[in-house]
Design a protein around this motif. Sequence first.
Motif, mmCIF file in Angstrom:
data_model
loop_
_atom_site.group_PDB
_atom_site.id
_atom_site.type_symbol
_atom_site.label_atom_id
_atom_site.label_comp_id
_atom_site.label_asym_id
_atom_site.label_seq_id
_atom_site.Cartn_x
_atom_site.Cartn_y
_atom_site.Cartn_z
ATOM 1 N N ASP A 89 79.468 43.797 31.841
ATOM 2 C CA ASP A 89 80.680 43.427 32.581
ATOM 3 C C ASP A 89 80.400 42.499 33.750
ATOM 4 O O ASP A 89 81.300 41.843 34.255
ATOM 5 C CB ASP A 89 81.400 44.683 33.108
ATOM 6 C CG ASP A 89 82.048 45.449 31.973
ATOM 7 O OD1 ASP A 89 82.291 44.846 30.914
ATOM 8 O OD2 ASP A 89 82.301 46.661 32.154
ATOM 9 N N ASN A 90 79.166 42.467 34.199
ATOM 10 C CA ASN A 90 78.824 41.573 35.296
ATOM 11 C C ASN A 90 78.506 40.163 34.786
ATOM 12 O O ASN A 90 78.499 39.200 35.555
ATOM 13 C CB ASN A 90 77.622 42.145 36.067
ATOM 14 C CG ASN A 90 77.421 41.454 37.400
ATOM 15 O OD1 ASN A 90 76.821 40.398 37.454
ATOM 16 N ND2 ASN A 90 77.964 42.021 38.467
ATOM 17 N N THR A 91 78.249 40.046 33.501
ATOM 18 C CA THR A 91 77.778 38.766 32.959
ATOM 19 C C THR A 91 78.783 37.625 33.150
ATOM 20 O O THR A 91 78.370 36.506 33.471
ATOM 21 C CB THR A 91 77.361 38.951 31.494
ATOM 22 O OG1 THR A 91 76.428 40.036 31.453
ATOM 23 C CG2 THR A 91 76.680 37.718 30.928
ATOM 24 N N PRO A 92 80.100 37.850 33.010
ATOM 25 C CA PRO A 92 81.026 36.737 33.268
ATOM 26 C C PRO A 92 80.871 36.162 34.683
ATOM 27 O O PRO A 92 81.000 34.959 34.883
ATOM 28 C CB PRO A 92 82.416 37.365 33.081
ATOM 29 C CG PRO A 92 82.170 38.500 32.128
ATOM 30 C CD PRO A 92 80.801 39.033 32.483
ATOM 31 N N ARG A 93 80.564 37.010 35.645
ATOM 32 C CA ARG A 93 80.330 36.503 37.013
ATOM 33 C C ARG A 93 79.102 35.600 37.039
ATOM 34 O O ARG A 93 79.080 34.557 37.682
ATOM 35 C CB ARG A 93 80.112 37.669 37.975
ATOM 36 C CG ARG A 93 81.349 38.497 38.139
ATOM 37 C CD ARG A 93 81.165 39.583 39.149
ATOM 38 N NE ARG A 93 82.483 40.112 39.459
ATOM 39 C CZ ARG A 93 82.763 40.919 40.449
ATOM 40 N NH1 ARG A 93 81.803 41.323 41.247
ATOM 41 N NH2 ARG A 93 83.980 41.324 40.664
ATOM 42 N N GLN A 94 78.072 36.056 36.344
ATOM 43 C CA GLN A 94 76.842 35.266 36.314
ATOM 44 C C GLN A 94 77.094 33.916 35.637
ATOM 45 O O GLN A 94 76.601 32.884 36.072
ATOM 46 C CB GLN A 94 75.737 36.056 35.621
ATOM 47 C CG GLN A 94 75.402 37.323 36.400
ATOM 48 C CD GLN A 94 74.491 38.275 35.649
ATOM 49 O OE1 GLN A 94 73.642 37.854 34.888
ATOM 50 N NE2 GLN A 94 74.681 39.563 35.873
ATOM 51 N N LEU A 95 77.917 33.952 34.576
ATOM 52 C CA LEU A 95 78.232 32.698 33.877
ATOM 53 C C LEU A 95 79.045 31.769 34.775
ATOM 54 O O LEU A 95 78.875 30.545 34.745
ATOM 55 C CB LEU A 95 79.003 33.001 32.589
ATOM 56 C CG LEU A 95 78.135 33.660 31.513
ATOM 57 C CD1 LEU A 95 78.998 34.226 30.396
ATOM 58 C CD2 LEU A 95 77.144 32.650 30.936
ATOM 59 N N HIS A 96 79.916 32.362 35.573
ATOM 60 C CA HIS A 96 80.700 31.560 36.505
ATOM 61 C C HIS A 96 79.764 30.854 37.492
ATOM 62 O O HIS A 96 79.887 29.654 37.736
ATOM 63 C CB HIS A 96 81.684 32.470 37.241
ATOM 64 C CG HIS A 96 82.522 31.750 38.248
ATOM 65 N ND1 HIS A 96 83.493 30.842 37.880
ATOM 66 C CD2 HIS A 96 82.524 31.780 39.604
ATOM 67 C CE1 HIS A 96 84.059 30.351 38.982
ATOM 68 N NE2 HIS A 96 83.491 30.904 40.031
ATOM 69 N N LEU A 97 78.802 31.602 38.024
ATOM 70 C CA LEU A 97 77.850 31.009 38.975
ATOM 71 C C LEU A 97 76.999 29.946 38.294
ATOM 72 O O LEU A 97 76.772 28.866 38.852
ATOM 73 C CB LEU A 97 76.965 32.104 39.583
ATOM 74 C CG LEU A 97 77.687 33.087 40.500
ATOM 75 C CD1 LEU A 97 76.735 34.201 40.941
ATOM 76 C CD2 LEU A 97 78.254 32.362 41.724
ATOM 77 N N LEU A 98 76.532 30.252 37.100
ATOM 78 C CA LEU A 98 75.694 29.282 36.383
ATOM 79 C C LEU A 98 76.464 27.979 36.183
ATOM 80 O O LEU A 98 75.922 26.891 36.369
ATOM 81 C CB LEU A 98 75.260 29.852 35.025
ATOM 82 C CG LEU A 98 74.222 30.980 35.111
ATOM 83 C CD1 LEU A 98 74.099 31.710 33.776
ATOM 84 C CD2 LEU A 98 72.861 30.416 35.520
ATOM 85 N N SER A 99 77.731 28.106 35.841
ATOM 86 C CA SER A 99 78.485 26.889 35.604
ATOM 87 C C SER A 99 78.701 26.132 36.918
ATOM 88 O O SER A 99 78.570 24.908 36.966
ATOM 89 C CB SER A 99 79.766 27.225 34.831
ATOM 90 O OG SER A 99 80.900 26.970 35.562
ATOM 91 N N ARG A 100 78.963 26.837 38.003
ATOM 92 C CA ARG A 100 79.099 26.173 39.311
ATOM 93 C C ARG A 100 77.789 25.514 39.758
ATOM 94 O O ARG A 100 77.783 24.502 40.449
ATOM 95 C CB ARG A 100 79.509 27.190 40.381
ATOM 96 C CG ARG A 100 80.948 27.596 40.305
ATOM 97 C CD ARG A 100 81.817 26.528 40.958
ATOM 98 N NE ARG A 100 83.223 26.851 40.880
ATOM 99 C CZ ARG A 100 84.083 26.258 40.042
ATOM 100 N NH1 ARG A 100 83.687 25.310 39.230
ATOM 101 N NH2 ARG A 100 85.364 26.606 40.046
ATOM 102 N N LEU A 101 76.676 26.137 39.380
ATOM 103 C CA LEU A 101 75.367 25.613 39.800
ATOM 104 C C LEU A 101 74.832 24.561 38.829
ATOM 105 O O LEU A 101 73.785 23.961 39.077
ATOM 106 C CB LEU A 101 74.357 26.766 39.904
ATOM 107 C CG LEU A 101 74.626 27.791 41.015
ATOM 108 C CD1 LEU A 101 73.784 29.041 40.824
ATOM 109 C CD2 LEU A 101 74.357 27.168 42.389
ATOM 110 N N GLY A 102 75.546 24.386 37.725
ATOM 111 C CA GLY A 102 75.097 23.402 36.737
ATOM 112 C C GLY A 102 73.813 23.819 36.032
ATOM 113 O O GLY A 102 72.982 22.989 35.675
#
Length: 289
Positions: free
Chosen positions: A191-204
């Motif tokens: 359930d935390n993974t979508p947050r991590q994906l959000h950060l990854l996308s913001r960080l490129g």
Amino acid sequence: MTAGGYVGRFAPTPSGPLHLGSLLTATASWLDARARNGRWLLRIDDVDAPRQAPDAEAAILRSLRRHGLAWDGPVVRQSGLRSHHRAALRRLGGHVFACRCARRELRGLERYPGTCRNLSLPHAGNAIRVRAEDQPRTFTDRLQGRSPTTAEKGDFIVWRRDDLPAYPLAVVADDHAMGVTHVVRGADLLDNTPRQLHLLSRLGIQAPSYAHIPVLVTASGEKLSKHNGVTALDDQAATLNLAAVLGLLGLDPPAGRTCPARLLEWARPRWRVSRLPRTRTIEGFTALE
Ligand code: GLU
């Protein structure tokens, strides 16, 4: 750190010794890496000092060694990656804002209501949140399939008031710094993974591949925890522990494999993540009773 190829990792928090549940995760992640001739790194997630137990790290390293789960390179400590955490926070730039809301003010709310979003509060002494739209962020997990489809619950904390990185920021920065390409971990983190994906996308940063494997629970459905005290691994019984774990991973080693190294050697070419149940939990504690 790596030029192509599989890089996996196991990242225990040193809050206590390994138990059968963490051995299950470690073994799955080790097999996944070794079945592909990949590297397998060990990171001790020690940035949150109050959660740590004295001697836990030494006990974890000893248990991994005794169970034949050799890692590549030196042990990485999350506390040694602070500059990566700070750099990730800086790179989030205008996507973050300071928030002074106390936890009790937000209790019971479905999502962060955006209270401090436009207040331009100072970062020092406050928590820092990243803006997150309520878009569903789905991904395909190698075991669990397309999941989860729940929308983000609003802006979430990336840096804590006590000046420590919050888990989703730390883990993406750490894995990136280590060149991790494949994450195999417990489904309690799904359930935390979508947050991590959000950060990854913001960080490129390109997202790693994820496989969230079921978490071991007791017959009454409780997650085995480092805190319930009943489950610290007995390193003297490493072969038995490992055979039990392999059984839970859908691999039933024939009798006669008398040491962890032999068991792992047998299991390595047979490992398939798809042998695992596509569930978030498995009841496995009885395996050793
Ligand atoms: N350190 C985390 C834990 O022990 C795991 C981090 C991860 O695998 O992403 O729960």
